[in-house]
Design a protein around this motif. Structure first.
Motif, mmCIF file in Angstrom:
data_model
loop_
_atom_site.group_PDB
_atom_site.id
_atom_site.type_symbol
_atom_site.label_atom_id
_atom_site.label_comp_id
_atom_site.label_asym_id
_atom_site.label_seq_id
_atom_site.Cartn_x
_atom_site.Cartn_y
_atom_site.Cartn_z
ATOM 1 N N ALA A 83 0.838 -1.207 0.000
ATOM 2 C CA ALA A 83 0.000 0.000 0.000
ATOM 3 C C ALA A 83 0.869 1.251 0.000
ATOM 4 O O ALA A 83 1.961 1.259 0.581
ATOM 5 N N LEU A 84 0.356 2.295 -0.636
ATOM 6 C CA LEU A 84 1.058 3.581 -0.713
ATOM 7 C C LEU A 84 0.071 4.704 -0.397
ATOM 8 O O LEU A 84 -1.087 4.652 -0.814
ATOM 9 N N VAL A 85 0.544 5.710 0.322
ATOM 10 C CA VAL A 85 -0.275 6.898 0.553
ATOM 11 C C VAL A 85 0.641 8.107 0.712
ATOM 12 O O VAL A 85 1.644 8.049 1.411
ATOM 13 N N PHE A 86 0.310 9.182 -0.008
ATOM 14 C CA PHE A 86 1.069 10.424 0.141
ATOM 15 C C PHE A 86 0.564 11.172 1.363
ATOM 16 O O PHE A 86 -0.634 11.226 1.625
ATOM 17 N N HIS A 87 1.504 11.735 2.127
ATOM 18 C CA HIS A 87 1.158 12.598 3.257
ATOM 19 C C HIS A 87 0.418 13.813 2.688
ATOM 20 O O HIS A 87 0.885 14.434 1.732
ATOM 21 N N PRO A 88 -0.734 14.187 3.250
ATOM 22 C CA PRO A 88 -1.470 15.344 2.721
ATOM 23 C C PRO A 88 -0.652 16.630 2.747
ATOM 24 O O PRO A 88 -0.905 17.548 1.957
ATOM 25 N N GLY A 89 0.339 16.702 3.653
ATOM 26 C CA GLY A 89 1.200 17.881 3.715
ATOM 27 C C GLY A 89 2.180 17.975 2.571
ATOM 28 O O GLY A 89 2.785 19.029 2.349
ATOM 29 N N GLY A 90 2.357 16.865 1.840
ATOM 30 C CA GLY A 90 3.182 16.880 0.638
ATOM 31 C C GLY A 90 4.634 16.479 0.803
ATOM 32 O O GLY A 90 5.323 16.220 -0.180
ATOM 33 N N CYS B 54 -2.799 -3.345 4.197
ATOM 34 C CA CYS B 54 -3.452 -2.116 3.743
ATOM 35 C C CYS B 54 -3.083 -0.933 4.630
ATOM 36 O O CYS B 54 -2.672 -1.112 5.789
ATOM 37 N N LEU B 55 -3.227 0.257 4.062
ATOM 38 C CA LEU B 55 -2.857 1.499 4.741
ATOM 39 C C LEU B 55 -3.704 2.622 4.165
ATOM 40 O O LEU B 55 -3.780 2.785 2.953
ATOM 41 N N ARG B 56 -4.377 3.384 5.026
ATOM 42 C CA ARG B 56 -5.149 4.539 4.558
ATOM 43 C C ARG B 56 -4.925 5.718 5.501
ATOM 44 O O ARG B 56 -4.716 5.535 6.696
ATOM 45 N N TRP B 57 -5.007 6.916 4.932
ATOM 46 C CA TRP B 57 -4.902 8.151 5.708
ATOM 47 C C TRP B 57 -6.290 8.754 5.802
ATOM 48 O O TRP B 57 -7.004 8.828 4.795
#
Length: 467
Positions: A354-361, A398-401
């Motif tokens: 799983a991949l997720v970008f930090h909302p802060g960028g 799995c991974l979710r922000w």
């Protein structure tokens, strides 16, 4: 005369520096008492002392480095620094231990999804069930039954003011559940010819309600992507291009693009704003099956632009400028809008799930079968700056922000709750057009970032990491 003097004379003698040794003996008034036996006794002593000093110096440097690291950790735990960190969510990263460990599933957890507004979290499992949790309290709220095989993916979304939960399964179906009516199953979408492995609501791009929309996209082992109208249950489009199982799909925030990956080791970026959606980019470079993908948020453009050799970042209003893919070759690849791989991130010891970008960028987070979650710093050339080891006792699947909370003014046309048919502010069949995306960018809205992530694992547990 000290042992050190004797050792020096013995060393000089053993290295054939007789004149120097003789001069030193004279100055120390040793006479001829320093015979061959004495020389043998002391000749290796000086070198031993030198090497001991070097070894001790190295040890001291290691200890000093360790002390500095611990001091830094200690400093970051002071009330002042914690307060500063809490005030800057863009720098927040998950840390152990987890706030909550949620246990109730009887088989591996395969997917998780956050409600866009409330503190609800959904998890799906190999036990065929969906469970709804209150992630703030760490409590189980309900168990949803309906699928007849493994639940492979979940997502919250749907028409504005009418959030739905979508689930997909190995039973070949997609189901829609209504959280406002006790998670009643309001619709089942059949049509795929094999397991449905990914499901995501497509944002409408409507001003003030970017997460709303009537469209849903699904990815399947039948090699296709399908776009559905959740208000009617009709399949509007079938996207063909992959030549094997499509594992995951990710829509852009403005709803114009879809990024998909699968067993054919290729990532595809689709432009679905056109009357006839087509593959805009093909991402080739991985050496094994691809399992996950993510589109970079505009906040990350300034950090990713240098990796792509750009002197200035793309405009924030432009979607799908950078992408990330990961899979069974244990690597993560970052791509630009031309389809070039601008960076390969190496560090995981097993499949990247799983991949997720930090909302802060600033960061990209990844979960893997090596039991870890890794945090990659995009401002430091993609260096891994944090590894959460032993996040679970088995593969992290799995991974979710948690999505941010949108606040602000809503434009007059910002409903996004209309039917899928017609053109209106959206394009054909309700697909967001460039004009609606521009309207979204112009809206006076702000998004409050939530520093919360959820992970699921083959160990049957869900874990919540929160600020």
């Amino acid at each position: 005369m000290s042992c050190t003097h004797k050792a020096i004379i013995a060393y000089l003698t053993s290295t054939n520096l007789q004149k120097t040794a003789s001069t030193l003996r004279e100055e120390l008034n040793m006479g001829d008492s320093f015979d061959e036996a004495t020389t043998k006794k002391y000749e290796g002593l000086l070198e031993k002392k030198w090497t001991s000093v070097v070894r001790l110096q190295k040890k001291i440097m290691e200890l000093e480095s360790r002390v500095a690291s611990l001091q830094s950790e200690l400093d970051s735990a002071t009330p002042t620094s914690l307060s500063r960190r809490n005030q800057d969510p863009t720098s927040w990263l998950p840390r152990s231990p987890a706030r909550h460990t949620l246990e109730s599933h009887r088989e591996a957890v395969t997917c998780v999804a956050f409600h866009p507004v409330f503190s609800s979290l959904a998890s799906g499992s190999d036990d065929y069930t969906i469970k709804i949790w209150d992630w703030e309290l760490g409590e189980l709220e309900r168990t949803i039954k309906g699928h007849t095989n493994t639940v492979l993916d979940l997502d919250f979304g749907g028409p504005r003011g009418g959030t739905l939960l979508a689930s997909c399964s190995n039973d070949l179906t997609i189901k829609l559940w209504d959280p406002s009516d006790g998670y009643k199953n309001i619709r089942t979408l059949p049509g795929h010819d094999h397991s449905v492995s990914g499901v995501r609501f497509i944002p409408s791009g409507a001003a003030g309600a970017p997460s709303s929309g009537n469209l849903l996209v699904s990815a399947s082992r039948d090699k296709t992507l399908r776009i559905w109208d959740v208000s009617t249950g009709y399949c509007l489009r079938t996207l063909k291009g992959h030549v094997d199982w499509v594992r995951e799909v990710c829509p852009s925030p403005d709803g114009r693009f879809l990024l998909s990956v699968g067993d054919d080791r290729v990532g595809r970026l689709w432009d679905i704003s056109a009357a006839n959606p087509e593959t805009k980019l093909t991402l080739v470079g991985h050496e094994h099956v691809l399992l996950c993908c993510a589109l970079a948020p505009p906040a990350s453009y300034p950090h990713l632009a240098p990796l792509a050799g750009l002197t200035r970042p793309p405009p924030a209003s432009s979607a799908a400028e950078f992408m990330a893919t990961g899979g069974r070759d244990k690597t993560i690849k970052l791509w630009d809008a031309r389809g070039n791989c601008v960076k390969t991130l190496v560090g995981h010891d097993n499949w990247v799930r799983a991949l997720v970008f930090h909302p802060g960028g600033k960061y990209l987070l990844s979960a893997s079968d090596d039991y870890t979650v890794r945090c990659w710093d995009l401002t430091q050339d993609g260096r891994c700056v944090k590894t959460l080891s032993g996040v679970h006792g088995h593969f992290v699947s799995c991974l979710r922000w948690a999505p941010g909370i949108v606040r602000g003014e809503v434009a007059a046309n910002g409903g996004g709750g209309g039917g899928g048919g017609g053109d209106g502010p959206n394009g054909v069949n309700g697909t967001p057009s460039k004009s609606s995306a521009a309207a979204a960018a112009a809206a006076k809205t702000t998004e409050q970032m939530r520093c919360v992530i959820a992970t699921g694992s083959v160990d049957m547990k869900v874990r919540i990491f929160a600020n």
